[in-house]
Write a protein that holds these residues in place. Sequence first.
Motif, PDB file in Angstrom:
ATOM      1  N   PHE A  74       0.834  -1.207   0.000  1.00 61.82           N
ATOM      2  CA  PHE A  74       0.000   0.000   0.000  1.00 61.82           C
ATOM      3  C   PHE A  74       0.865   1.251   0.000  1.00 61.82           C
ATOM      4  CE2 PHE A  74      -2.278   3.451   2.065  1.00 61.82           C
ATOM      5  CZ  PHE A  74      -3.453   3.477   1.335  1.00 61.82           C
ATOM      6  N   VAL A  75       1.891   1.273   0.839  1.00 57.41           N
ATOM      7  CA  VAL A  75       2.777   2.435   0.892  1.00 57.41           C
ATOM      8  C   VAL A  75       3.513   2.604  -0.435  1.00 57.41           C
ATOM      9  CG1 VAL A  75       4.830   3.392   2.008  1.00 57.41           C
ATOM     10  CG2 VAL A  75       3.027   2.366   3.391  1.00 57.41           C
ATOM     11  N   GLN A  76       3.917   1.487  -1.043  1.00 57.17           N
ATOM     12  CA  GLN A  76       4.560   1.572  -2.355  1.00 57.17           C
ATOM     13  C   GLN A  76       3.645   2.244  -3.369  1.00 57.17           C
ATOM     14  OE1 GLN A  76       6.040  -2.849  -2.338  1.00 57.17           O
ATOM     15  NE2 GLN A  76       7.116  -1.791  -3.968  1.00 57.17           N
ATOM     16  N   GLN A  77       2.388   1.824  -3.402  1.00 59.69           N
ATOM     17  CA  GLN A  77       1.460   2.329  -4.400  1.00 59.69           C
ATOM     18  C   GLN A  77       1.051   3.776  -4.131  1.00 59.69           C
ATOM     19  OE1 GLN A  77      -1.454  -1.060  -4.214  1.00 59.69           O
ATOM     20  NE2 GLN A  77      -1.279  -0.946  -6.414  1.00 59.69           N
ATOM     21  N   ILE A  78       0.719   4.069  -2.898  1.00 63.49           N
ATOM     22  CA  ILE A  78       0.176   5.395  -2.599  1.00 63.49           C
ATOM     23  C   ILE A  78       1.252   6.469  -2.691  1.00 63.49           C
ATOM     24  CG2 ILE A  78       0.540   5.485  -0.094  1.00 63.49           C
ATOM     25  CD1 ILE A  78      -2.755   6.369  -1.857  1.00 63.49           C
ATOM     26  N   ASN A  79       2.514   6.093  -2.395  1.00 62.23           N
ATOM     27  CA  ASN A  79       3.601   7.062  -2.413  1.00 62.23           C
ATOM     28  C   ASN A  79       4.532   6.903  -3.604  1.00 62.23           C
ATOM     29  OD1 ASN A  79       2.818   8.345  -0.037  1.00 62.23           O
ATOM     30  ND2 ASN A  79       4.082   7.038   1.265  1.00 62.23           N
ATOM     31  N   ASN A  80       4.217   5.953  -4.493  1.00 61.48           N
ATOM     32  CA  ASN A  80       5.087   5.683  -5.640  1.00 61.48           C
ATOM     33  C   ASN A  80       6.523   5.433  -5.198  1.00 61.48           C
ATOM     34  OD1 ASN A  80       4.089   5.752  -8.528  1.00 61.48           O
ATOM     35  ND2 ASN A  80       2.935   7.430  -7.618  1.00 61.48           N
ATOM     36  N   MET A  81       6.683   4.515  -4.244  1.00 63.28           N
ATOM     37  CA  MET A  81       7.999   4.167  -3.712  1.00 63.28           C
ATOM     38  C   MET A  81       8.395   2.771  -4.172  1.00 63.28           C
ATOM     39  SD  MET A  81       7.782   5.278   0.297  1.00 63.28           S
ATOM     40  CE  MET A  81       7.973   6.978   0.837  1.00 63.28           C
ATOM     41  N   VAL A 202       9.071  29.624  -4.654  1.00 59.67           N
ATOM     42  CA  VAL A 202       9.286  28.226  -4.267  1.00 59.67           C
ATOM     43  C   VAL A 202       8.038  27.387  -4.549  1.00 59.67           C
ATOM     44  CG1 VAL A 202       9.849  26.674  -2.363  1.00 59.67           C
ATOM     45  CG2 VAL A 202      10.903  28.939  -2.464  1.00 59.67           C
ATOM     46  N   TRP A 203       8.270  26.200  -5.128  1.00 59.86           N
ATOM     47  CA  TRP A 203       7.196  25.214  -5.341  1.00 59.86           C
ATOM     48  C   TRP A 203       7.486  23.973  -4.498  1.00 59.86           C
ATOM     49  CZ3 TRP A 203       9.022  28.302  -9.222  1.00 59.86           C
ATOM     50  CH2 TRP A 203       8.074  28.979 -10.020  1.00 59.86           C
ATOM     51  N   PRO A 204       6.539  23.494  -3.727  1.00 59.42           N
ATOM     52  CA  PRO A 204       6.750  22.233  -3.006  1.00 59.42           C
ATOM     53  C   PRO A 204       6.607  21.057  -3.960  1.00 59.42           C
ATOM     54  CG  PRO A 204       4.536  23.047  -2.585  1.00 59.42           C
ATOM     55  CD  PRO A 204       5.222  24.092  -3.426  1.00 59.42           C
ATOM     56  N   ILE A 205       7.510  20.097  -3.848  1.00 61.68           N
ATOM     57  CA  ILE A 205       7.473  18.895  -4.681  1.00 61.68           C
ATOM     58  C   ILE A 205       7.004  17.757  -3.790  1.00 61.68           C
ATOM     59  CG2 ILE A 205       8.824  17.313  -6.107  1.00 61.68           C
ATOM     60  CD1 ILE A 205      10.769  19.711  -6.566  1.00 61.68           C
ATOM     61  N   ARG A 206       5.837  17.226  -4.098  1.00 61.68           N
ATOM     62  CA  ARG A 206       5.206  16.234  -3.233  1.00 61.68           C
ATOM     63  C   ARG A 206       5.111  14.889  -3.931  1.00 61.68           C
ATOM     64  NH1 ARG A 206       1.090  20.790  -2.515  1.00 61.68           N
ATOM     65  NH2 ARG A 206       1.637  21.800  -0.540  1.00 61.68           N
ATOM     66  N   ASP A 207       4.964  13.857  -3.122  1.00 65.41           N
ATOM     67  CA  ASP A 207       4.734  12.532  -3.693  1.00 65.41           C
ATOM     68  C   ASP A 207       3.239  12.325  -3.875  1.00 65.41           C
ATOM     69  OD1 ASP A 207       3.667  11.904  -1.189  1.00 65.41           O
ATOM     70  OD2 ASP A 207       5.419  10.760  -0.538  1.00 65.41           O
ATOM     71  N   ALA A 208       2.862  11.124  -4.329  1.00 66.96           N
ATOM     72  CA  ALA A 208       1.450  10.855  -4.611  1.00 66.96           C
ATOM     73  C   ALA A 208       0.592  10.920  -3.361  1.00 66.96           C
ATOM     74  CB  ALA A 208       1.295   9.486  -5.286  1.00 66.96           C
ATOM     75  N   GLY A 209       1.217  10.732  -2.189  1.00 67.45           N
ATOM     76  CA  GLY A 209       0.470  10.809  -0.941  1.00 67.45           C
ATOM     77  C   GLY A 209       0.461  12.206  -0.338  1.00 67.45           C
ATOM     78  N   ARG A 210       0.947  13.206  -1.095  1.00 70.97           N
ATOM     79  CA  ARG A 210       0.966  14.623  -0.708  1.00 70.97           C
ATOM     80  C   ARG A 210       1.977  14.937   0.390  1.00 70.97           C
ATOM     81  NH1 ARG A 210      -2.615  17.567  -3.221  1.00 70.97           N
ATOM     82  NH2 ARG A 210      -2.313  19.309  -1.805  1.00 70.97           N
ATOM     83  N   ASP A 249       1.083  14.770  -7.005  1.00 70.27           N
ATOM     84  CA  ASP A 249       0.069  14.704  -5.947  1.00 70.27           C
ATOM     85  C   ASP A 249      -1.304  15.101  -6.473  1.00 70.27           C
ATOM     86  OD1 ASP A 249       1.400  17.234  -6.257  1.00 70.27           O
ATOM     87  OD2 ASP A 249       0.320  17.976  -4.513  1.00 70.27           O
ATOM     88  N   LEU A 250      -1.343  16.029  -7.418  1.00 66.31           N
ATOM     89  CA  LEU A 250      -2.614  16.471  -7.989  1.00 66.31           C
ATOM     90  C   LEU A 250      -3.037  15.621  -9.182  1.00 66.31           C
ATOM     91  CD1 LEU A 250      -1.906  20.315  -7.902  1.00 66.31           C
ATOM     92  CD2 LEU A 250      -3.293  19.005  -6.290  1.00 66.31           C
ATOM     93  N   ALA A 251      -2.063  15.055  -9.883  1.00 63.64           N
ATOM     94  CA  ALA A 251      -2.367  14.322 -11.125  1.00 63.64           C
ATOM     95  C   ALA A 251      -2.587  12.835 -10.897  1.00 63.64           C
ATOM     96  CB  ALA A 251      -1.231  14.510 -12.130  1.00 63.64           C
ATOM     97  N   ARG A 252      -2.317  12.334  -9.697  1.00 69.29           N
ATOM     98  CA  ARG A 252      -2.344  10.886  -9.463  1.00 69.29           C
ATOM     99  C   ARG A 252      -3.674  10.253  -9.856  1.00 69.29           C
ATOM    100  NH1 ARG A 252      -4.094   7.788  -5.268  1.00 69.29           N
ATOM    101  NH2 ARG A 252      -4.482   9.595  -3.936  1.00 69.29           N
ATOM    102  N   GLN A 253      -4.762  10.749  -9.315  1.00 63.52           N
ATOM    103  CA  GLN A 253      -6.060  10.145  -9.633  1.00 63.52           C
ATOM    104  C   GLN A 253      -6.494  10.399 -11.072  1.00 63.52           C
ATOM    105  OE1 GLN A 253      -9.094  10.934  -6.683  1.00 63.52           O
ATOM    106  NE2 GLN A 253      -8.390   9.218  -5.451  1.00 63.52           N
ATOM    107  N   PRO A 254      -6.324  11.627 -11.602  1.00 63.31           N
ATOM    108  CA  PRO A 254      -6.682  11.830 -13.016  1.00 63.31           C
ATOM    109  C   PRO A 254      -5.902  10.925 -13.973  1.00 63.31           C
ATOM    110  CG  PRO A 254      -6.539  13.949 -11.912  1.00 63.31           C
ATOM    111  CD  PRO A 254      -6.044  12.916 -10.926  1.00 63.31           C
TER     112      PRO A 254
END
Length: 628
Positions: A74-81, A202-210, A249-254
């Motif tokens: 689950f952590v792998q998928q949600i965070n793209n790890m 500055v832009w924050p760079i987030r993973d798929a789990g924000r 983080d914003l594009a994951r579901q789309p």
Amino acid sequence: MAGLIHSEDLETVRERSRIEEVVGSFVQLRPAGGGALVGLCPFHDEKTPSFRVTPAKGFYYCFGCGEGGDVIKFVQQINNMGFTEAVEFLADRCGVQLRYTEGDGGVRHEPGLRMRILEANQLAAEFFAGQLTSPEAVEARVFLDGRGFTREHAAHFGVGFAPRGGRDLLNHLLGKKFTKEDLVKAGLVRESGWDFFQGRLVWPIRDAGRSTLGFGARRLYDDDRMPAKYLNTPETVVYKKSHVLYGLDLARQPIGKKNQAVVVEGYTDVMACHIAGVDTAVASCGTAFGPDHSKMIARLMTTDALSGEVVFTFDGDAAGQAAALKVFSSDAMFTAQTYVAIEPTGMDPCDLRIASGDAAVRELVARRVPLYRYVMRNTVEKFDLDRADGRLAAVRAAAPLVASVRDSSLVSGYLRELAGLVGMDTDEVRAEVQLINRRGVPAERGRTSARESRERAAEASEPAAAQPDQPAMLVMPDPHDRRLDTERGVLKLIVQHPSLFPEDWGGITGDDFQHPSYRAVFAAAASADRRLGGFAQAVVDLMPDPVGEQLVVSLSVEPLLGEPTGAYAREYAARLRLGRVSREIGALKSRLQRTNPVEEQPSYNRMFAQLLELESRRRALQAYALGE
């Protein structure tokens, strides 16, 4: 360099990471009876909850999209790890110090560092965002306004401002009980004590789990001591530029919903695309789009990979053409079909939105063309098509491009396109392409640029040619296939209640299963040690590929049709074996019908004896299956 994680530590992480708590931090869960929890799936859009978590078994499974696994998956998928990163993430979360079984045996980083860095990054992102409204940030606000972004847009994307003072962020985070050493390791502060980002947007760079992994920052002032137009967080425990995508983080579901990703070149391009309605846009950060980025996107695409699209946007100038050729040279790393969207005016999505509005950005993506077609056109145009030898050389140069097309059903259409481009008969082009690709004959060497294009195309097609030698992926069986109900039912019992079966699994063998994926699950179960706890996880670990792992997870959480008892298991096993005997009887009767009892008497008599034996076995299994 530390090696593999110690198996005992891995099990400790699994035990201490309660799946309902980890999943519950991303998904709103509610009780569903039988100790299970349900919620809306985070991996695809749905209105009715089909995402199920079973804490007693330590698994999650979505009956809508088929995603499932344990807490690490689950952590792998949600965070793209990757697997190791996910284990380290959970280890930090639950306070387990990992050991490594190979290499120097040392710990990769001190326990809790990853979580402290993520917390510091989150507070830094909030600090930067708050500074954007300060009097000092007027240049930053002017920059955003000049590119068509409002205050609401900035807030949506978390855009902020790093003050020029030099130690503002350091002092702020020291006040939050962080140490300078932690902030240096997070890439927020330099060893000298100065803030890493000063006087920049500055832009924050987030993973798929924000979770905020790092930052990208743009120069605003001419007297900035750092000459680089853009700065990114240095490599840290959580920030690796080859493993992050801005906007993910914003594009994951789309991306999962539309099975499409649009790759642009900058932060403002991502913002412009999302605002314009292209909500699948992402961008690499401080490095070129590479294989790891491709894997991240592939994990988000929930349907058939061949139907997925990765769309690259490039300028229409020479630099844009060169960038397109570079992407094509590594096209084999993409699972999805690759497209290119070229803006003839040379404007990037941000400038295009300013000049022509949101609709123009959407139209840019809608006009995408297959990358191979764009490269083919550029390849063919380098030859003199008014000469017969020039047309032939163009076809030979483009032959590897046709070979690189993944969907074989489209090849004929692409051959017709190539024939139209060079002005030759389609059958002539087909024959020449087949000859070139069969023999590997190099194209004419009259043009250096054409030769380079051909070499790139050949390199891109090599991995595809090697694929037949690799083991085939398992296929997910249809859970509603009535013909396979018994096979699936037996495996659910085996995975969920292995102790109900005798040592020989009630006489079951792999040949009793018709579906190869079910056969593979049984083989894994038969190899696993059922005397130990966590049998279902052991079977998952023995599966040869992700499809098999997902299948075992689904079998482990699906409800049983009856009360799990030893008698129930014996009857189900007999029913499965009965199915195989019935199939053998049917096949033998068919052979007997085709055999002449007079001319082939010995063979006929032998098969008839086999039939009588099978009929006897069938009657015995029928009685056993009925509990008689």
